[in-house]
Design a protein around this motif. Structure first.
Motif, PDB file in Angstrom:
ATOM      1  N   MET A  24       0.840  -1.190   0.000  1.00  0.00           N
ATOM      2  CA  MET A  24       0.000   0.000   0.000  1.00  0.00           C
ATOM      3  C   MET A  24       0.879   1.246   0.000  1.00  0.00           C
ATOM      4  O   MET A  24       1.985   1.243   0.501  1.00  0.00           O
ATOM      5  N   VAL A  25       0.378   2.303  -0.529  1.00  0.00           N
ATOM      6  CA  VAL A  25       1.114   3.553  -0.671  1.00  0.00           C
ATOM      7  C   VAL A  25       1.097   4.322   0.649  1.00  0.00           C
ATOM      8  O   VAL A  25       0.081   4.387   1.324  1.00  0.00           O
ATOM      9  N   GLU A  26       2.249   4.887   1.014  1.00  0.00           N
ATOM     10  CA  GLU A  26       2.310   5.732   2.198  1.00  0.00           C
ATOM     11  C   GLU A  26       1.563   7.032   1.916  1.00  0.00           C
ATOM     12  O   GLU A  26       1.844   7.700   0.928  1.00  0.00           O
ATOM     13  N   PRO A  27       0.594   7.430   2.766  1.00  0.00           N
ATOM     14  CA  PRO A  27      -0.176   8.630   2.476  1.00  0.00           C
ATOM     15  C   PRO A  27       0.638   9.917   2.534  1.00  0.00           C
ATOM     16  O   PRO A  27       0.251  10.919   1.967  1.00  0.00           O
ATOM     17  N   SER A  28       1.791   9.912   3.175  1.00  0.00           N
ATOM     18  CA  SER A  28       2.554  11.143   3.345  1.00  0.00           C
ATOM     19  C   SER A  28       3.432  11.487   2.134  1.00  0.00           C
ATOM     20  O   SER A  28       3.864  12.617   2.000  1.00  0.00           O
ATOM     21  N   ARG A  29       3.703  10.549   1.280  1.00  0.00           N
ATOM     22  CA  ARG A  29       4.589  10.837   0.153  1.00  0.00           C
ATOM     23  C   ARG A  29       3.783  10.923  -1.149  1.00  0.00           C
ATOM     24  O   ARG A  29       2.780  10.242  -1.310  1.00  0.00           O
ATOM     25  N   PRO A  30       4.240  11.743  -2.082  1.00  0.00           N
ATOM     26  CA  PRO A  30       3.551  11.820  -3.375  1.00  0.00           C
ATOM     27  C   PRO A  30       3.643  10.491  -4.121  1.00  0.00           C
ATOM     28  O   PRO A  30       4.601   9.735  -3.952  1.00  0.00           O
ATOM     29  N   LEU A  31       2.666  10.236  -4.951  1.00  0.00           N
ATOM     30  CA  LEU A  31       2.669   9.058  -5.808  1.00  0.00           C
ATOM     31  C   LEU A  31       3.477   9.380  -7.057  1.00  0.00           C
ATOM     32  O   LEU A  31       3.235  10.393  -7.707  1.00  0.00           O
ATOM     33  N   ARG A  32       4.423   8.531  -7.376  1.00  0.00           N
ATOM     34  CA  ARG A  32       5.291   8.763  -8.538  1.00  0.00           C
ATOM     35  C   ARG A  32       4.694   8.102  -9.773  1.00  0.00           C
ATOM     36  O   ARG A  32       4.478   6.895  -9.788  1.00  0.00           O
ATOM     37  N   ILE A  33       4.450   8.919 -10.800  1.00  0.00           N
ATOM     38  CA  ILE A  33       3.842   8.466 -12.038  1.00  0.00           C
ATOM     39  C   ILE A  33       4.828   8.683 -13.182  1.00  0.00           C
ATOM     40  O   ILE A  33       5.297   9.802 -13.405  1.00  0.00           O
ATOM     41  N   LEU A  34       5.139   7.606 -13.919  1.00  0.00           N
ATOM     42  CA  LEU A  34       5.968   7.714 -15.117  1.00  0.00           C
ATOM     43  C   LEU A  34       5.025   7.834 -16.304  1.00  0.00           C
ATOM     44  O   LEU A  34       4.129   7.006 -16.473  1.00  0.00           O
ATOM     45  N   VAL A  35       5.200   8.876 -17.119  1.00  0.00           N
ATOM     46  CA  VAL A  35       4.362   9.109 -18.296  1.00  0.00           C
ATOM     47  C   VAL A  35       5.262   9.071 -19.520  1.00  0.00           C
ATOM     48  O   VAL A  35       6.176   9.878 -19.660  1.00  0.00           O
ATOM     49  N   TYR A  36       4.971   8.111 -20.429  1.00  0.00           N
ATOM     50  CA  TYR A  36       5.768   7.956 -21.638  1.00  0.00           C
ATOM     51  C   TYR A  36       4.937   8.238 -22.879  1.00  0.00           C
ATOM     52  O   TYR A  36       3.868   7.658 -23.081  1.00  0.00           O
ATOM     53  N   SER A  37       5.439   9.133 -23.707  1.00  0.00           N
ATOM     54  CA  SER A  37       4.937   9.353 -25.061  1.00  0.00           C
ATOM     55  C   SER A  37       6.001  10.128 -25.813  1.00  0.00           C
ATOM     56  O   SER A  37       6.680  10.982 -25.231  1.00  0.00           O
ATOM     57  N   ASP A  38       6.131   9.847 -27.100  1.00  0.00           N
ATOM     58  CA  ASP A  38       7.051  10.637 -27.915  1.00  0.00           C
ATOM     59  C   ASP A  38       6.442  11.994 -28.230  1.00  0.00           C
ATOM     60  O   ASP A  38       7.134  12.895 -28.675  1.00  0.00           O
ATOM     61  N   ASN A  39       5.152  12.151 -27.961  1.00  0.00           N
ATOM     62  CA  ASN A  39       4.430  13.391 -28.253  1.00  0.00           C
ATOM     63  C   ASN A  39       4.286  14.222 -26.971  1.00  0.00           C
ATOM     64  O   ASN A  39       3.587  13.815 -26.045  1.00  0.00           O
ATOM     65  N   PRO A  40       4.932  15.394 -26.914  1.00  0.00           N
ATOM     66  CA  PRO A  40       4.834  16.213 -25.712  1.00  0.00           C
ATOM     67  C   PRO A  40       3.390  16.622 -25.395  1.00  0.00           C
ATOM     68  O   PRO A  40       3.017  16.783 -24.233  1.00  0.00           O
ATOM     69  N   ARG A  41       2.573  16.785 -26.407  1.00  0.00           N
ATOM     70  CA  ARG A  41       1.159  17.154 -26.200  1.00  0.00           C
ATOM     71  C   ARG A  41       0.410  16.039 -25.469  1.00  0.00           C
ATOM     72  O   ARG A  41      -0.404  16.311 -24.589  1.00  0.00           O
ATOM     73  N   THR A  42       0.689  14.793 -25.802  1.00  0.00           N
ATOM     74  CA  THR A  42       0.045  13.671 -25.111  1.00  0.00           C
ATOM     75  C   THR A  42       0.463  13.642 -23.644  1.00  0.00           C
ATOM     76  O   THR A  42      -0.378  13.457 -22.757  1.00  0.00           O
ATOM     77  N   ARG A  43       1.745  13.835 -23.381  1.00  0.00           N
ATOM     78  CA  ARG A  43       2.210  13.869 -21.983  1.00  0.00           C
ATOM     79  C   ARG A  43       1.525  14.998 -21.225  1.00  0.00           C
ATOM     80  O   ARG A  43       1.090  14.829 -20.086  1.00  0.00           O
ATOM     81  N   GLU A  44       1.397  16.154 -21.875  1.00  0.00           N
ATOM     82  CA  GLU A  44       0.722  17.293 -21.247  1.00  0.00           C
ATOM     83  C   GLU A  44      -0.752  16.978 -20.983  1.00  0.00           C
ATOM     84  O   GLU A  44      -1.280  17.307 -19.916  1.00  0.00           O
ATOM     85  N   GLN A  45      -1.426  16.337 -21.928  1.00  0.00           N
ATOM     86  CA  GLN A  45      -2.835  15.987 -21.746  1.00  0.00           C
ATOM     87  C   GLN A  45      -3.020  15.062 -20.547  1.00  0.00           C
ATOM     88  O   GLN A  45      -3.986  15.206 -19.797  1.00  0.00           O
ATOM     89  N   VAL A  46      -2.107  14.123 -20.363  1.00  0.00           N
ATOM     90  CA  VAL A  46      -2.188  13.221 -19.210  1.00  0.00           C
ATOM     91  C   VAL A  46      -2.046  14.026 -17.920  1.00  0.00           C
ATOM     92  O   VAL A  46      -2.849  13.878 -16.996  1.00  0.00           O
ATOM     93  N   ARG A  47      -1.038  14.868 -17.848  1.00  0.00           N
ATOM     94  CA  ARG A  47      -0.822  15.682 -16.637  1.00  0.00           C
ATOM     95  C   ARG A  47      -2.018  16.571 -16.344  1.00  0.00           C
ATOM     96  O   ARG A  47      -2.465  16.683 -15.202  1.00  0.00           O
ATOM     97  N   LEU A  48      -2.551  17.235 -17.374  1.00  0.00           N
ATOM     98  CA  LEU A  48      -3.691  18.128 -17.180  1.00  0.00           C
ATOM     99  C   LEU A  48      -4.947  17.355 -16.790  1.00  0.00           C
ATOM    100  O   LEU A  48      -5.751  17.829 -15.978  1.00  0.00           O
ATOM    101  N   ALA A  49      -5.137  16.174 -17.355  1.00  0.00           N
ATOM    102  CA  ALA A  49      -6.312  15.363 -17.031  1.00  0.00           C
ATOM    103  C   ALA A  49      -6.280  14.881 -15.586  1.00  0.00           C
ATOM    104  O   ALA A  49      -7.323  14.833 -14.920  1.00  0.00           O
ATOM    105  N   LEU A  50      -5.099  14.548 -15.084  1.00  0.00           N
ATOM    106  CA  LEU A  50      -4.993  14.002 -13.729  1.00  0.00           C
ATOM    107  C   LEU A  50      -4.758  15.070 -12.671  1.00  0.00           C
ATOM    108  O   LEU A  50      -5.143  14.893 -11.523  1.00  0.00           O
TER     109      LEU A  50
END
Length: 133
Positions: free
Chosen positions: A1-27
């Protein structure tokens, strides 16, 4: 289980910077009030995904199945085959009918392009809440 005190680390992969941005903005910074904040690591190449995953410490991996020249589905399968305690993987598919390919890649979830923020957030929250296998 994830420790509530630390941020959750998310790896986002795409060759398209716009797709990476869309993921960040959506979440956003927090996908759900009962989950910790999100900390993103963005990568644009397949070899960098492998390098970061070898270092470890990620709670979730989001891979663009439409990335080129190395697609996210192939990387998902490689990660699941090679990393014993691989974190959950979500693959962004080209269309809803490609869900079977995401299943083949052993991804834990799939969300089609174009990115629907509600659908993506629901899938991510579900994966982050799921008990570790």
């Amino acid at each position: 289980m994830v420790e509530p005190s630390r941020p959750l680390r998310i790896l986002v992969y795409s060759d398209n910077p716009r797709t990476r941005e869309q993921v960040r903005l959506a979440l956003g910074k927090r996908v759900h009030p009962d989950l910790p904040e999100l900390d993103y690591t963005e990568v644009a190449t397949g070899p960098m995904v492998i390098r970061h995953m070898d270092e470890g410490g990620f709670d979730l991996v989001i891979l663009d199945g439409e990335a080129a020249p190395v697609g996210g589905m192939g990387i998902a399968k490689q990660l699941k085959d090679e990393i014993a305690d691989c974190p959950p993987i979500l693959v962004l598919t080209g269309r809803p009918d490609d869900a079977w390919l995401a299943n083949w890649s052993r991804a834990d979830a799939a969300v089609p392009h174009p990115i629907d923020p509600i659908r993506l957030a629901d899938a991510v929250a579900g994966l982050l809440r799921a008990p570790v296998q």
